[in-house]
Scaffold this motif. Structure first.
Motif, PDB file in Angstrom:
ATOM      1  N   GLY A  44       0.807  -1.356  -0.029  1.00  0.00           N
ATOM      2  CA  GLY A  44       0.003  -0.093   0.002  1.00  0.00           C
ATOM      3  C   GLY A  44       0.800   1.244   0.014  1.00  0.00           C
ATOM      4  O   GLY A  44       0.301   2.337   0.025  1.00  0.00           O
ATOM      5  N   GLY A  45       2.037   1.276  -0.093  1.00  0.00           N
ATOM      6  CA  GLY A  45       2.755   2.341   0.048  1.00  0.00           C
ATOM      7  C   GLY A  45       4.434   2.376   0.383  1.00  0.00           C
ATOM      8  O   GLY A  45       4.948   1.117   0.107  1.00  0.00           O
ATOM      9  N   PRO A  83      -2.710  11.955   2.092  1.00  0.00           N
ATOM     10  CA  PRO A  83      -3.468  11.373   3.369  1.00  0.00           C
ATOM     11  C   PRO A  83      -4.064  12.768   3.955  1.00  0.00           C
ATOM     12  O   PRO A  83      -3.556  13.830   3.780  1.00  0.00           O
ATOM     13  CB  PRO A  83      -2.373  11.138   4.424  1.00  0.00           C
ATOM     14  N   GLN A  87       0.735  10.324   8.449  1.00  0.00           N
ATOM     15  CA  GLN A  87       0.419   8.892   8.742  1.00  0.00           C
ATOM     16  C   GLN A  87       1.646   8.282   9.656  1.00  0.00           C
ATOM     17  O   GLN A  87       2.779   8.392   8.993  1.00  0.00           O
ATOM     18  CB  GLN A  87       0.266   8.239   7.481  1.00  0.00           C
ATOM     19  N   PHE A 103       4.324   6.833   6.962  1.00  0.00           N
ATOM     20  CA  PHE A 103       3.554   6.041   5.969  1.00  0.00           C
ATOM     21  C   PHE A 103       3.196   7.066   4.626  1.00  0.00           C
ATOM     22  O   PHE A 103       2.571   7.763   5.103  1.00  0.00           O
ATOM     23  CB  PHE A 103       2.403   5.068   6.456  1.00  0.00           C
ATOM     24  N   PRO A 105       1.039   6.577   1.559  1.00  0.00           N
ATOM     25  CA  PRO A 105       0.380   5.468   0.640  1.00  0.00           C
ATOM     26  C   PRO A 105       0.585   5.743  -0.688  1.00  0.00           C
ATOM     27  O   PRO A 105       0.444   6.946  -1.209  1.00  0.00           O
ATOM     28  CB  PRO A 105      -1.283   6.317   1.169  1.00  0.00           C
ATOM     29  N   ARG A 107      -0.331   3.735  -4.711  1.00  0.00           N
ATOM     30  CA  ARG A 107      -0.978   2.714  -5.527  1.00  0.00           C
ATOM     31  C   ARG A 107      -0.107   2.504  -6.798  1.00  0.00           C
ATOM     32  O   ARG A 107       0.231   3.457  -7.420  1.00  0.00           O
ATOM     33  CB  ARG A 107      -2.252   3.113  -6.180  1.00  0.00           C
ATOM     34  N   ARG A 355      -9.169   1.687   2.081  1.00  0.00           N
ATOM     35  CA  ARG A 355      -8.355   1.642   0.974  1.00  0.00           C
ATOM     36  C   ARG A 355      -8.100   2.816   0.450  1.00  0.00           C
ATOM     37  O   ARG A 355      -7.294   2.990  -0.663  1.00  0.00           O
ATOM     38  CB  ARG A 355      -9.212   0.759  -0.303  1.00  0.00           C
ATOM     39  N   TYR A 356      -8.985   3.859   0.453  1.00  0.00           N
ATOM     40  CA  TYR A 356      -8.942   5.275  -0.128  1.00  0.00           C
ATOM     41  C   TYR A 356      -8.889   6.257   1.072  1.00  0.00           C
ATOM     42  O   TYR A 356      -9.438   7.394   0.752  1.00  0.00           O
ATOM     43  CB  TYR A 356      -9.932   5.571  -1.194  1.00  0.00           C
TER      44      TYR A 356
END
Length: 369
Positions: A44-45, A83, A87, A103, A105, A107, A355-356
């Protein structure tokens, strides 16, 4: 000459080395500080893991600069998701000096627009596809708002959502212009509220009476909501449940050009409308009552803050700047990257769906007739 940067799909070392080279100079004042952290590729990232003690300050400003640098540097290999807050994750089994990380994120790949017929794209589930890897789960993330100036693709996207929602539940359309949404609802034989000037024997413009008709319709939906909640309370002993347990279908209320809808109405009628709208937005999810709103800008004089804050799926299409994005995305400090792809491109966020959990690019679907 076009220079392409490519990496092997599972080559984590390559991409982490690349990231370290990208942030070495713009993020740190001293080259030795690059030995005080490590970069990890995770599901996820990416993780920025400081190795304490460190000689630089980590705060939200640092996190935002890190994100901004990587946002362009990782395109098109990855699409970063902005975000809503910094995060911070904890890392189990690590020594205390490196047991937490920032973190980012992401995709893999770049956004891809969906192209196909409505039947190909939309299946009878609570998931409405938005892009190749993104969908809107209206049960988990209730209500939607689409904003954008004329020519941004807002009406086209609204029509797509209307057709998708009509395949899984009941739809009600409110269109003060009598435009695309009204004609689509008319063709499908669905319930529609339009101004009197669209009738053959009427003239004039949008009046306060039209808004009163809209309020009457919304209050009927509100009564249905209370009835459903009563049925649900009496029929089940489950603590967490919703309308699906008693085999009811969702009801979607589409309101196009919400600001124009309120034109010409007196203060009392406007207040009644906004209060009714608030009750449906705040209380409707469990009963399967969902609102989809469209307007050029989600300004507070038209959309109460409690309503805006309770809408999970937010979309802004067309030109993105700090003036028109601050109403939908007040936590956005810098302008996001928007894919170049013609009408129907912009940014979105879906609250309530892990997820988003952030702001990311959106290319709305192209429907083939």
């Amino acid at each position: 000459m076009k220079i392409m940067f490519s990496i092997a799909k599972n080559d984590k070392q390559n991409i982490t080395d690349y990231i370290k080279s990208v942030i070495r100079y713009p993020l740190f004042s001293d080259n030795d500080q690059n030995n005080e952290y490590r970069i990890e590729k995770v599901d996820g990232g990416f993780l920025f893991v400081p190795i304490y003690p460190i000689t630089f300050l980590i705060d939200e400003s640092f996190y935002n600069r890190l994100f901004s640098i990587l946002n362009l540097a990782l395109t098109p290999m990855y699409t970063l998701i902005r975000p809503l807050t910094m995060q911070i994750v904890t890392l189990e089994g690590q020594e205390s000096s490196r047991s937490r990380g920032l973190f980012i994120p992401a995709r893999e790949g770049k956004p891809e627009r969906l192209v196909g017929t409505l039947n190909e794209l939309v299946k009878p589930t609570n998931q409405i596809p938005l892009m190749d890897l993104i969908s809107w789960n209206y049960v988990r993330s209730p209500h939607a708002i689409i904003t954008g100036v004329s020519g941004s693709g807002k009406s086209y996207f609204l029509k797509y959502l209307y057709q998708a929602c009509s395949s899984v539940g009941e739809v009600i359309a409110v269109d003060p212009k009598g435009s695309d949404l009204a004609r689509l609802a008319k063709r499908n034989g669905a319930k529609i509220i339009i101004p009197s000037f669209l009738d053959a024997d009427s003239s004039g413009g949008i009046s306060g009476r039209f808004l009163q008709n809209v309020i009457d319709t919304l209050k009927n939906v509100e009564l249905t909501m209370y009835d459903r909640q009563g049925q649900l309370y009496r029929s089940t002993d489950r603590v967490s449940t919703d309308y699906r347990e008693i085999n009811l279908k969702p009801i979607f209320v589409f309101i196009d050009e919400l600001a124009a809808l309120m034109t010409g109405a007196n203060k009392q009628v406007k207040t009644d409308f906004q209060e009714t709208l608030t009750r449906l937005i705040v209380l409707g999810r469990e009963a399967g009552i969902y609102l989809v709103l469209s307007m050029q800008s989600a300004r507070a004089e038209y959309l109460p803050t409690i309503v805006r804050d309770s809408i999970s799926f937010r979309v802004q299409l067309g030109r993105i700047n700090s003036e028109n994005s601050r109403f939908l995305f007040p936590e956005l400090n810098e302008m996001p990257m928007v894919p170049i792809g013609g009408k129907g491109s912009g940014i979105m966020s879906i609250a309530g769906d892990p997820r988003y959990a952030g702001i990311e690019p959106l290319l709305t679907p192209t429907i083939l007739d």
